[in-house]
Scaffold this motif. Structure first.
Motif, PDB file in Angstrom:
ATOM      1  N   THR A 167       6.277  29.958  32.015  1.00 36.62           N
ATOM      2  CA  THR A 167       4.921  30.373  31.891  1.00 36.62           C
ATOM      3  C   THR A 167       4.782  31.890  31.677  1.00 36.62           C
ATOM      4  OG1 THR A 167       4.323  29.137  33.925  1.00 36.62           O
ATOM      5  CG2 THR A 167       2.642  30.728  33.365  1.00 36.62           C
ATOM      6  N   LYS A 169       1.638  35.335  31.525  1.00 35.07           N
ATOM      7  CA  LYS A 169       0.490  35.502  31.646  1.00 35.07           C
ATOM      8  C   LYS A 169      -0.108  37.173  31.542  1.00 35.07           C
ATOM      9  CE  LYS A 169       0.551  35.590  36.821  1.00 35.07           C
ATOM     10  NZ  LYS A 169      -0.259  35.052  38.075  1.00 35.07           N
ATOM     11  N   THR A 179      -3.883  34.794  20.050  1.00 35.35           N
ATOM     12  CA  THR A 179      -3.219  33.881  20.185  1.00 35.35           C
ATOM     13  C   THR A 179      -1.795  34.104  20.835  1.00 35.35           C
ATOM     14  OG1 THR A 179      -1.954  31.786  19.134  1.00 35.35           O
ATOM     15  CG2 THR A 179      -1.967  33.846  18.113  1.00 35.35           C
ATOM     16  N   TRP A 180      -0.864  33.027  21.222  1.00 37.32           N
ATOM     17  CA  TRP A 180       0.471  33.065  21.997  1.00 37.32           C
ATOM     18  C   TRP A 180       1.469  32.559  21.049  1.00 37.32           C
ATOM     19  CZ3 TRP A 180       0.977  35.659  26.628  1.00 37.32           C
ATOM     20  CH2 TRP A 180       0.231  35.953  27.415  1.00 37.32           C
ATOM     21  N   TRP A 182       5.845  31.646  21.115  1.00 35.12           N
ATOM     22  CA  TRP A 182       7.204  31.496  22.089  1.00 35.12           C
ATOM     23  C   TRP A 182       8.420  31.653  20.927  1.00 35.12           C
ATOM     24  CZ3 TRP A 182       8.222  31.358  27.264  1.00 35.12           C
ATOM     25  CH2 TRP A 182       6.696  31.186  28.011  1.00 35.12           C
ATOM     26  N   ILE A 204       3.098  23.663  23.632  1.00 30.95           N
ATOM     27  CA  ILE A 204       2.900  24.871  23.992  1.00 30.95           C
ATOM     28  C   ILE A 204       1.260  24.648  24.412  1.00 30.95           C
ATOM     29  CG2 ILE A 204       2.202  27.270  23.408  1.00 30.95           C
ATOM     30  CD1 ILE A 204       4.604  27.143  21.535  1.00 30.95           C
ATOM     31  N   LYS A 205       0.965  25.132  25.636  1.00 32.48           N
ATOM     32  CA  LYS A 205      -0.257  25.256  25.988  1.00 32.48           C
ATOM     33  C   LYS A 205      -1.014  26.557  26.350  1.00 32.48           C
ATOM     34  CE  LYS A 205      -0.030  20.407  28.268  1.00 32.48           C
ATOM     35  NZ  LYS A 205      -0.353  19.639  29.174  1.00 32.48           N
ATOM     36  N   TYR A 206      -2.287  26.628  26.190  1.00 34.83           N
ATOM     37  CA  TYR A 206      -3.082  27.834  26.576  1.00 34.83           C
ATOM     38  C   TYR A 206      -4.228  27.493  27.666  1.00 34.83           C
ATOM     39  CZ  TYR A 206      -0.971  28.547  21.942  1.00 34.83           C
ATOM     40  OH  TYR A 206      -0.491  28.623  20.864  1.00 34.83           O
ATOM     41  N   GLU A 210      -3.102  32.874  30.262  1.00 33.16           N
ATOM     42  CA  GLU A 210      -1.851  32.200  30.333  1.00 33.16           C
ATOM     43  C   GLU A 210      -1.492  31.317  29.273  1.00 33.16           C
ATOM     44  OE1 GLU A 210      -0.786  31.187  34.673  1.00 33.16           O
ATOM     45  OE2 GLU A 210      -2.934  30.987  34.566  1.00 33.16           O
ATOM     46  N   THR A 211      -0.134  31.129  29.274  1.00 32.51           N
ATOM     47  CA  THR A 211       0.425  30.054  28.057  1.00 32.51           C
ATOM     48  C   THR A 211       1.652  29.367  28.909  1.00 32.51           C
ATOM     49  OG1 THR A 211       1.616  29.963  26.241  1.00 32.51           O
ATOM     50  CG2 THR A 211       2.249  32.016  27.481  1.00 32.51           C
ATOM     51  N   CYS A 228       7.804  35.093  25.127  1.00 35.40           N
ATOM     52  CA  CYS A 228       6.426  34.840  24.936  1.00 35.40           C
ATOM     53  C   CYS A 228       5.881  36.050  24.321  1.00 35.40           C
ATOM     54  CB  CYS A 228       5.674  34.474  26.293  1.00 35.40           C
ATOM     55  SG  CYS A 228       6.011  35.658  27.792  1.00 35.40           S
TER      56      CYS A 228
END
Length: 313
Positions: A167, A169, A179-180, A182, A204-206, A210-211, A228
């Motif tokens: 995680t 954030k 966007t994020w 990794w 990958i989730k948003y 937080e990601t 991240c």
């Protein structure tokens, strides 16, 4: 004749109407409207006042940027005790003097103003900008994108064949990134993780600021640093999380070590006790032999003395 006169009158009226229409302005009156300037291109001038040039005062101002912008930075210096008509001023970026930025700053009501507009259109333009008066007094403007919140000090621990959730954030007052991304550390490089290429391994989730990176079917090779990246139009903010993959027997190692130490200690105690009992047994036998020997010696002595008395008689 009557028809001709009426036709001539009608033609004359049409001609007058046509002439009058040529003088009508069909454009909307008022000033010309320019296209609106996007808010991202506007930035207020940063002004800081320093005093006492001879003491080498300094100040740091942190500026968070989200979008490319023409940023105007201005420094004002007051308190020149020598009241010089001008002083030298220049700009630095990341500790290096910016080319062609050195100039002579004239005194205006005993104040010296140093101003420059910087085009911040990418990550390479972010950094530490400094306005310098003379060679000492300065103001540092630290230009950066919003920084990722507090990072985890301890690694995330999971088992072989299991899954892990990493995680990152942003703090709540910070704006959400575009966007994020990794990355996985590979020596000195960072390899971007693509869930589309390995859907059975990564996801990958948003969620707002937080990601989450989900890693499935963990192997020992999955251990290491993960980065991240919060992406903004003008640059990225980087954070890191450490993942440690262990076997199911890993938590038992301390207990096994303690058990081994206890076993060794017990064996040592048993060996010591056995050695001690053996020594005690040997000492007891020697005492018994000594006890049995003394009466025999006494009997021999008495027999010798009896025999000597008989000879004398």
């Amino acid at each position: 004749m009557i028809m001709s006169a009426s036709w001539m009158q009608l033609c004359f009226q049409i001609l007058l109407l046509f002439v009058s229409c040529r003088h009508i302005n069909t454009k909307t009156p008022g000033p010309t409207l320019l296209p609106p300037v996007p808010m991202s291109a506007l930035r207020s001038v940063r002004k800081l006042v320093l005093k006492a040039l001879d003491t080498g005062d300094s100040h740091t101002e942190k500026v968070e940027l989200l979008n490319p912008v023409n940023l105007s930075l201005e420094c004002t210096l007051a308190g020149n005790h020598n009241k010089l008509p001008n002083i030298t001023g220049f700009w630095k970026k990341d500790g290096r003097e910016i080319e062609n930025s050195r100039l002579t700053v004239q005194s205006e009501n005993e104040l010296y103003h140093l101003k420059r507009v910087f085009n911040i259109d990418g990550e390479e333009n972010l950094g530490n900008y400094s306005c310098v008066f003379g060679n000492e007094t300065k103001i540092d403007f630290v230009l950066a994108v919003p920084q990722i919140g507090e990072e985890r000090d301890k690694p995330i621990v999971s088992y072989l064949g299991d899954s892990a959730v990493l995680t990152c954030k942003m703090d709540k007052p910070k704006p959400e990134p575009t966007t994020w991304n990794w990355y996985k550390a590979n020596g000195t490089n960072k390899e971007q993780i693509s869930p589309a290429a390995e859907p059975h391994r990564y996801k990958i989730k948003y969620k707002e600021r937080e990601t989450f990176l989900l890693v499935y079917n963990l192997t020992e090779a999955d251990s290491g640093l993960y980065y991240c990246s919060a992406v903004y139009p003008v640059g990225t903010s980087m954070g890191h999380v450490e993942l440690k993959v262990i076997t199911i027997y890993e938590p038992l190692k301390p207990f096994i070590a303690i058990l081994a130490e206890v076993t060794i200690l017990v064996i040592a105690i048993l060996i010591y006790e056995k050695s001690r009992s053996k020594k005690n047994s040997t000492a007891g036998n020697e005492m018994n032999d000594l006890t049995n020997t003394q009466p025999q010696e006494e009997n021999d002595a008495s027999e010798r003395s009896s025999s000597m008395r008989q000879r004398k008689v």
